[in-house]
Design a protein around this motif. Structure first.
Motif, PDB file in Angstrom:
ATOM      1  N   THR A 148     -17.359 -15.064  25.177  1.00 30.72           N
ATOM      2  CA  THR A 148     -18.415 -14.361  24.779  1.00 30.72           C
ATOM      3  C   THR A 148     -17.999 -13.608  24.080  1.00 30.72           C
ATOM      4  O   THR A 148     -17.263 -13.249  23.995  1.00 30.72           O
ATOM      5  CB  THR A 148     -19.227 -13.793  26.093  1.00 30.72           C
ATOM      6  N   ARG A 198     -21.369 -18.174  22.687  1.00 34.69           N
ATOM      7  CA  ARG A 198     -20.337 -18.859  23.252  1.00 34.69           C
ATOM      8  C   ARG A 198     -19.514 -19.256  23.441  1.00 34.69           C
ATOM      9  O   ARG A 198     -20.476 -20.772  22.337  1.00 34.69           O
ATOM     10  CB  ARG A 198     -21.669 -19.425  25.263  1.00 34.69           C
ATOM     11  N   ASP A 240     -26.026 -17.477  23.013  1.00 35.35           N
ATOM     12  CA  ASP A 240     -25.904 -17.509  24.523  1.00 35.35           C
ATOM     13  C   ASP A 240     -27.272 -16.893  24.783  1.00 35.35           C
ATOM     14  O   ASP A 240     -27.801 -17.259  25.505  1.00 35.35           O
ATOM     15  CB  ASP A 240     -25.190 -17.141  24.981  1.00 35.35           C
TER      16      ASP A 240
END
Length: 554
Positions: A445, A498, A488
């Protein structure tokens, strides 16, 4: 490999072959080598009749059995020793007489019982218990003892003649020479076998499968283990063969002469049970080594055939091979040790049927009291059979996790990131997360500031993943081109992008670290900042005016 297993069987024949050569090479006219059953001293036997408890035993002359006697338990030692001493005294006087003097054995009746005299010297009285051993009447039993004494005393005196001793010395020299030749041959064979090299099995993989080089480390290791087990089994068998040649030859040489034959019986009596236990122990050890070699051989053949190799299974195969090999060998060791223990009891003359019956009852009781152990064993078997995880996997069980260091039917041991060894009973494992089964994934992330050009950032992240996938250093660890999933979520740190990267097992952390390093360098060069946690504060206008007015009044 066929020749190697044949080489394991041939040394075991050395013991029997040494004895066979010794017997065959002796002329039948002069050779007098006693048969082993005639030399084996049978243990005293006790009748099962409570009202007539009899003890039986043999009377010996020059280590040969002559006849059996029987007496009550309290009287037998005294009677046996008395007859044996009288027979030795009679034989000594007879051997000192002229060579052609015949032996005179008479049966006289005293108190309606036959009494045996040898050269007019009292030897023994034949009792009804003695006759009962032969299942004949007392008179017939006395005649049988008489015939045995006449024949064996004459033979014992003949064996003490000079010519006979010279002939037996020639036989002993021939057996000694045969022992030296056979021992040298076995030693030479053993030295040649040490130079044998076991080459790894190679085969051409099917089209579309993983190259043979991927399986080469596994097959090489298994072949080395197989070679080591076979060499160890062969070494023990060679040692047993050498011991059989020298021990068996020396044993037969002792039996050639009347003066040394009692030592033969004494050695056989003293070493009977230790020899049996030694053979059982050595046989169990060799069997375990051969089973280990067979397991490695089977696994190597299965791997080399290419049946287990796919583009995603090379790393996984190493883990499964080590797990199955270790568990299978431990089970085989337990079975062999159990069978060896039962054979040891049988060799000691212990009836194992009642023992097995008692063991079964104890096993039922133990199984009822140790249901958790049975549960652990069943669950451990299913874990291994279904390949839920194996040695070298990284797993998470409940609140603990780490690298699997040990796995058997009862428990699993994992080493966590802090180096702690955690033991988990297999029965307690309900849900397990395997982080390295067949393939892994790096889940990244990446926070990007709200003010940044998001399209430029997405293209930059995608190009970094593509370049890393083409890098020779990382292309083997990355199974598929990294996937940029997009934005995301909107978070307090900015836009969260992501990225998924499919990797080889246990390589997700290395790939993720390298990807972050390259991304940080690229973002700095492009002028795109990685956002930090931030918070905006909004103040209501009415509240601000009230605050200002209150300040002026004060």
């Amino acid at each position: 490999m066929r020749f190697q297993f044949l080489a394991l069987a041939l040394p075991a024949v050395g013991i029997a072959s040494s004895m066979a050569i010794a017997v065959v090479s002796v002329p039948t006219a002069t050779a007098q080598i006693p048969l082993l059953p005639q030399l084996l001293p049978s243990p005293n036997s006790v009748s099962n009749d409570a009202n007539n408890r009899l003890v039986t035993g043999w009377i010996y002359l020059d280590g040969r059995r002559l006849f059996q006697i029987a007496a009550s338990r309290s009287n037998f030692p005294e009677r046996s020793e008395d007859i044996q001493n009288k027979l030795e005294k009679i034989a000594k006087n007879y051997f000192q007489s002229p060579a052609k003097t015949p032996v005179k054995v008479d049966i006289r009746e005293v108190n309606q019982l036959p009494v045996i005299y040898v050269n007019d010297q009292y030897l023994m009285t034949v009792t009804s218990e003695d006759a009962g051993l032969r299942e004949v009447d007392i008179s017939t039993s006395a005649n049988q003892v008489k015939e045995s004494l006449q024949e064996d005393l004459q033979q014992a005196k003949q064996e003490r003649q000079t010519q006979f001793l010279i002939d037996q010395g020639k036989i002993a020299a021939g057996i000694g020479l045969t022992m030296i030749v056979m021992s040298w041959g076995v030693y030479s064979w053993q030295r040649r076998s040490k130079n044998d090299v076991v080459y790894p099995l190679t085969s051409q993989p099917p089209r579309g499968s993983l190259p043979t080089a991927a399986a080469q480390p596994i097959t090489t290791q298994l072949n080395q283990q197989q070679h080591r087990h076979i060499q160890e089994a062969k070494r023990r068998l060679f040692q047993l063969t050498q011991a059989g040649i020298w021990g068996g030859g020396s044993f037969f040489i002792l039996g050639l002469f009347p003066y040394t034959r009692p030592f033969q019986v004494g050695i056989l009596t003293a070493a009977q049970f230790p020899l049996r236990l030694g053979i059982v122990f050595l046989g169990t050890y060799v069997a375990i080594r051969l089973i280990y070699a067979l397991i490695d051989r089977f696994t190597t053949t299965l791997i080399s055939s290419g049946a287990l190799l796919t583009p995603e299974s090379s790393e996984r195969l190493q883990l499964r091979v080590s797990t199955f090999s270790g568990v299978t060998k431990s089970i085989a060791t337990g079975i062999c040790v159990g069978v060896g223990f039962l054979l040891a009891l049988v060799s000691l003359g212990i009836d194992i049927v009642p023992l097995l019956a008692g063991a079964s009852l104890v096993g039922v009781a133990v199984s009822l009291a140790s249901q958790n152990l049975i549960k652990d064993a069943i669950n451990g078997f299913l874990i291994i059979l279904e390949d839920q995880y194996a040695l070298g996997d990284v797993i998470t069980v409940g609140d603990v996790g780490g690298l699997v260091e040990k796995l058997n039917l009862r428990m699993t041991q994992v080493r966590d990131s802090e180096g702690r060894l955690i033991t988990i009973p297999n029965g307690e494992i309900k849900v397990v997360a395997n982080l390295s089964s067949r393939w892994s994934r790096a889940d990244l992330t990446i926070p990007i500031a709200y003010q940044a050009d998001i399209e430029k950032a997405l293209k930059l992240i995608e190009s970094i993943g593509f370049d890393m996938d083409k890098d020779p250093q990382w292309e083997r660890q990355i199974l598929e081109t990294p996937q940029v999933l997009g934005i995301d979520q909107f978070g307090d740190r900015g836009l969260i992008i992501r990225v998924w990267i499919k990797t080889q097992p246990l390589k997700q952390w290395d790939v993720a670290r390298e990807f972050r390093r390259r991304l940080k360098v690229a973002l700095d060069e492009a002028g795109i900042s990685i956002s930090v946690p931030q918070q905006a504060i909004w103040v209501n206008d009415e509240q601000l005016l009230n605050f200002q007015s209150n300040g002026k009044s004060n």
